[in-house]
Design a protein around this motif. Structure first.
Motif, mmCIF file in Angstrom:
data_model
loop_
_atom_site.group_PDB
_atom_site.id
_atom_site.type_symbol
_atom_site.label_atom_id
_atom_site.label_comp_id
_atom_site.label_asym_id
_atom_site.label_seq_id
_atom_site.Cartn_x
_atom_site.Cartn_y
_atom_site.Cartn_z
ATOM 1 N N ALA A 1 0.725 -1.401 -0.050
ATOM 2 C CA ALA A 1 -0.213 0.023 -0.083
ATOM 3 C C ALA A 1 1.003 1.247 0.084
ATOM 4 O O ALA A 1 1.730 1.171 0.627
ATOM 5 N N LEU A 2 0.578 2.290 -0.808
ATOM 6 C CA LEU A 2 1.107 3.274 -0.790
ATOM 7 C C LEU A 2 0.816 4.417 0.189
ATOM 8 O O LEU A 2 -0.245 4.456 0.666
ATOM 9 N N THR A 3 1.985 5.137 0.729
ATOM 10 C CA THR A 3 1.918 6.006 1.721
ATOM 11 C C THR A 3 2.021 7.417 0.943
ATOM 12 O O THR A 3 3.343 7.668 1.104
ATOM 13 N N LEU A 4 1.074 8.060 0.881
ATOM 14 C CA LEU A 4 1.152 9.094 0.007
ATOM 15 C C LEU A 4 1.284 10.632 1.027
ATOM 16 O O LEU A 4 0.282 10.608 1.963
ATOM 17 N N GLU A 5 2.287 11.046 1.055
ATOM 18 C CA GLU A 5 2.602 12.491 1.775
ATOM 19 C C GLU A 5 3.359 13.612 0.875
ATOM 20 O O GLU A 5 3.783 13.421 -0.369
#
Length: 204
Positions: free
Chosen positions: A57-61
Protein backbone atom coordinates in the motif's frame (compact mmCIF):
# COMPACT_ATOMS: atom_id res chain seq x y z
CA UNK A 1 7.60 -19.50 -2.40
CA UNK A 2 9.55 -16.41 -1.33
CA UNK A 3 10.00 -17.89 2.17
CA UNK A 4 11.19 -21.24 0.79
CA UNK A 5 13.68 -19.60 -1.59
CA UNK A 6 15.01 -17.05 0.89
CA UNK A 7 15.88 -19.54 3.64
CA UNK A 8 18.56 -21.42 1.63
CA UNK A 9 19.74 -18.13 0.08
CA UNK A 10 20.40 -16.72 3.56
CA UNK A 11 22.58 -19.74 4.39
CA UNK A 12 24.42 -19.50 1.06
CA UNK A 13 25.05 -15.79 1.56
CA UNK A 14 26.27 -16.26 5.14
CA UNK A 15 28.73 -19.02 4.28
CA UNK A 16 29.99 -17.16 1.20
CA UNK A 17 30.70 -14.08 3.34
CA UNK A 18 32.50 -16.37 5.82
CA UNK A 19 34.68 -17.84 3.04
CA UNK A 20 35.49 -14.33 1.76
CA UNK A 21 36.97 -13.36 5.12
CA UNK A 22 39.68 -16.04 5.02
CA UNK A 23 40.34 -16.28 1.28
CA UNK A 24 43.68 -14.82 0.16
CA UNK A 25 43.74 -16.18 -3.39
CA UNK A 26 42.64 -13.35 -5.73
CA UNK A 27 41.05 -15.69 -8.27
CA UNK A 28 38.99 -17.44 -5.61
CA UNK A 29 37.97 -14.06 -4.14
CA UNK A 30 36.71 -13.08 -7.57
CA UNK A 31 34.67 -16.30 -7.81
CA UNK A 32 33.18 -15.64 -4.36
CA UNK A 33 32.24 -12.10 -5.43
CA UNK A 34 30.44 -13.53 -8.48
CA UNK A 35 28.54 -15.95 -6.21
CA UNK A 36 27.52 -13.03 -3.94
CA UNK A 37 26.37 -10.98 -6.94
CA UNK A 38 24.24 -13.89 -8.18
CA UNK A 39 22.74 -14.50 -4.70
CA UNK A 40 21.81 -10.80 -4.53
CA UNK A 41 20.30 -11.00 -8.02
CA UNK A 42 18.09 -13.95 -7.01
CA UNK A 43 17.03 -11.98 -3.91
CA UNK A 44 16.05 -9.03 -6.12
CA UNK A 45 13.99 -11.30 -8.40
CA UNK A 46 12.18 -12.79 -5.38
CA UNK A 47 11.46 -9.24 -4.16
CA UNK A 48 10.03 -8.32 -7.57
CA UNK A 49 7.75 -11.38 -7.55
CA UNK A 50 6.60 -10.42 -4.06
CA UNK A 51 5.72 -6.91 -5.20
CA UNK A 52 3.74 -8.31 -8.13
CA UNK A 53 1.88 -10.83 -5.98
CA UNK A 54 1.19 -8.48 -3.09
CA UNK A 55 1.75 -4.82 -3.97
CA UNK A 56 2.50 -2.69 -0.93
CA UNK A 57 0.00 0.00 0.00
CA UNK A 58 1.28 3.44 -0.89
CA UNK A 59 1.87 6.01 1.85
CA UNK A 60 1.24 9.31 0.07
CA UNK A 61 2.67 12.47 1.63
CA UNK A 62 3.57 15.93 0.34
CA UNK A 63 7.29 15.76 -0.47
CA UNK A 64 9.80 17.96 -2.25
CA UNK A 65 10.45 16.09 -5.51
CA UNK A 66 13.64 18.10 -6.17
CA UNK A 67 15.27 16.74 -2.99
CA UNK A 68 14.13 13.18 -3.78
CA UNK A 69 15.78 13.32 -7.22
CA UNK A 70 18.97 14.92 -5.84
CA UNK A 71 19.17 12.11 -3.29
CA UNK A 72 18.85 9.38 -5.94
CA UNK A 73 21.36 11.04 -8.27
CA UNK A 74 23.94 11.39 -5.47
CA UNK A 75 23.45 7.69 -4.66
CA UNK A 76 24.23 6.73 -8.25
CA UNK A 77 27.14 9.13 -8.92
CA UNK A 78 29.91 6.77 -7.75
CA UNK A 79 28.60 3.83 -9.79
CA UNK A 80 28.26 6.13 -12.82
CA UNK A 81 31.87 7.32 -12.53
CA UNK A 82 33.08 3.69 -12.35
CA UNK A 83 31.32 3.05 -15.68
CA UNK A 84 32.65 6.23 -17.32
CA UNK A 85 29.18 7.79 -17.29
CA UNK A 86 28.51 11.47 -16.59
CA UNK A 87 25.33 11.81 -14.52
CA UNK A 88 23.74 15.27 -14.58
CA UNK A 89 20.68 16.56 -12.71
CA UNK A 90 18.99 19.80 -13.75
CA UNK A 91 16.01 21.63 -12.25
CA UNK A 92 15.23 25.36 -12.29
CA UNK A 93 13.09 25.12 -9.14
CA UNK A 94 14.34 24.50 -5.60
CA UNK A 95 10.98 23.11 -4.49
CA UNK A 96 8.31 21.13 -6.32
CA UNK A 97 5.90 19.45 -3.95
CA UNK A 98 4.00 16.31 -5.00
CA UNK A 99 1.89 13.77 -3.13
CA UNK A 100 3.96 10.63 -3.30
CA UNK A 101 5.33 7.57 -1.58
CA UNK A 102 8.95 8.73 -1.37
CA UNK A 103 10.59 5.29 -1.23
CA UNK A 104 8.57 3.88 -4.12
CA UNK A 105 9.23 6.96 -6.24
CA UNK A 106 12.96 6.68 -5.49
CA UNK A 107 12.77 3.02 -6.57
CA UNK A 108 11.37 4.04 -9.98
CA UNK A 109 13.90 6.83 -10.64
CA UNK A 110 16.74 4.54 -9.54
CA UNK A 111 15.49 1.79 -11.85
CA UNK A 112 15.30 4.11 -14.88
CA UNK A 113 18.81 5.51 -14.22
CA UNK A 114 20.20 1.96 -13.85
CA UNK A 115 18.53 0.97 -17.13
CA UNK A 116 20.21 3.91 -18.83
CA UNK A 117 23.60 2.94 -17.39
CA UNK A 118 23.21 -0.65 -18.58
CA UNK A 119 22.46 0.65 -22.09
CA UNK A 120 25.88 2.37 -22.19
CA UNK A 121 28.58 -0.30 -21.82
CA UNK A 122 31.21 2.14 -23.15
CA UNK A 123 30.15 5.12 -21.05
CA UNK A 124 28.18 8.23 -21.97
CA UNK A 125 25.79 10.76 -20.44
CA UNK A 126 22.60 10.53 -18.40
CA UNK A 127 20.59 13.71 -17.80
CA UNK A 128 17.79 13.90 -15.23
CA UNK A 129 15.76 17.03 -16.04
CA UNK A 130 12.83 18.06 -13.83
CA UNK A 131 10.45 20.78 -15.02
CA UNK A 132 6.98 22.13 -14.30
CA UNK A 133 4.39 21.90 -17.05
CA UNK A 134 1.12 23.63 -16.06
CA UNK A 135 -0.45 21.44 -13.35
CA UNK A 136 2.06 18.62 -13.80
CA UNK A 137 5.74 17.94 -13.26
CA UNK A 138 7.86 16.01 -15.74
CA UNK A 139 11.03 14.09 -14.90
CA UNK A 140 12.99 13.19 -18.03
CA UNK A 141 15.77 10.61 -17.72
CA UNK A 142 17.79 10.68 -20.94
CA UNK A 143 20.69 8.39 -21.83
CA UNK A 144 23.04 8.27 -24.81
CA UNK A 145 22.91 4.47 -25.00
CA UNK A 146 22.19 1.88 -27.66
CA UNK A 147 18.48 2.74 -27.87
CA UNK A 148 15.64 0.47 -28.98
CA UNK A 149 13.81 -0.19 -32.25
CA UNK A 150 10.01 0.52 -32.34
CA UNK A 151 9.05 -3.16 -31.93
CA UNK A 152 10.97 -3.38 -28.63
CA UNK A 153 9.68 -0.01 -27.45
CA UNK A 154 6.06 -1.18 -27.85
CA UNK A 155 6.65 -4.16 -25.54
CA UNK A 156 8.35 -2.28 -22.67
CA UNK A 157 6.61 -2.98 -19.38
CA UNK A 158 5.38 -6.44 -20.39
CA UNK A 159 6.28 -9.11 -17.82
CA UNK A 160 9.29 -11.20 -18.86
CA UNK A 161 10.05 -9.02 -21.89
CA UNK A 162 13.53 -7.56 -21.56
CA UNK A 163 16.33 -6.17 -23.71
CA UNK A 164 18.98 -7.21 -21.15
CA UNK A 165 20.92 -10.48 -21.09
CA UNK A 166 20.08 -11.14 -17.43
CA UNK A 167 16.80 -9.21 -17.07
CA UNK A 168 13.26 -10.44 -16.54
CA UNK A 169 11.21 -7.35 -17.41
CA UNK A 170 9.58 -7.21 -13.97
CA UNK A 171 11.48 -4.11 -12.79
CA UNK A 172 10.01 -1.92 -15.54
CA UNK A 173 6.54 -3.39 -15.14
CA UNK A 174 6.58 -2.64 -11.40
CA UNK A 175 7.96 0.88 -12.04
CA UNK A 176 5.13 1.65 -14.48
CA UNK A 177 2.56 0.37 -11.97
CA UNK A 178 4.03 2.53 -9.18
CA UNK A 179 3.72 5.66 -11.35
CA UNK A 180 0.14 4.70 -12.33
CA UNK A 181 -0.71 4.38 -8.63
CA UNK A 182 0.52 7.98 -8.21
CA UNK A 183 -2.00 8.96 -10.95
CA UNK A 184 0.93 9.62 -13.28
CA UNK A 185 2.18 8.28 -16.59
CA UNK A 186 5.43 7.09 -18.14
CA UNK A 187 6.22 7.90 -21.77
CA UNK A 188 9.28 6.32 -23.38
CA UNK A 189 11.05 7.58 -26.50
CA UNK A 190 13.99 5.79 -28.08
CA UNK A 191 16.14 5.74 -31.18
CA UNK A 192 18.65 3.03 -32.07
CA UNK A 193 22.28 4.12 -31.44
CA UNK A 194 21.13 7.52 -30.13
CA UNK A 195 19.57 6.77 -26.76
CA UNK A 196 16.38 6.54 -24.73
CA UNK A 197 14.25 8.98 -22.72
CA UNK A 198 11.99 7.91 -19.85
CA UNK A 199 9.48 10.70 -19.17
CA UNK A 200 7.65 10.47 -15.82
CA UNK A 201 4.66 12.81 -15.58
CA UNK A 202 3.08 13.38 -12.14
CA UNK A 203 0.23 15.63 -10.97
CA UNK A 204 1.09 18.41 -8.53
Amino acid sequence: MAHEIRNPLTSMKGYTEFLQLDETDENKQEYLEIIMDEINRVNEIVEEFLQLAKPQALTLEMKNLVLIIQNVVSLMEFEARKKNITLISDCKDEEIFVRCDENRLKQVILNFIKNGMEAMPDGGFIKVITELKEDKVQISITDTGIGMPPEQLKRLGEPFFTTKKSGNGLGLMISFKIIESHLGNVFVESEVNKGTVFNIVLPI
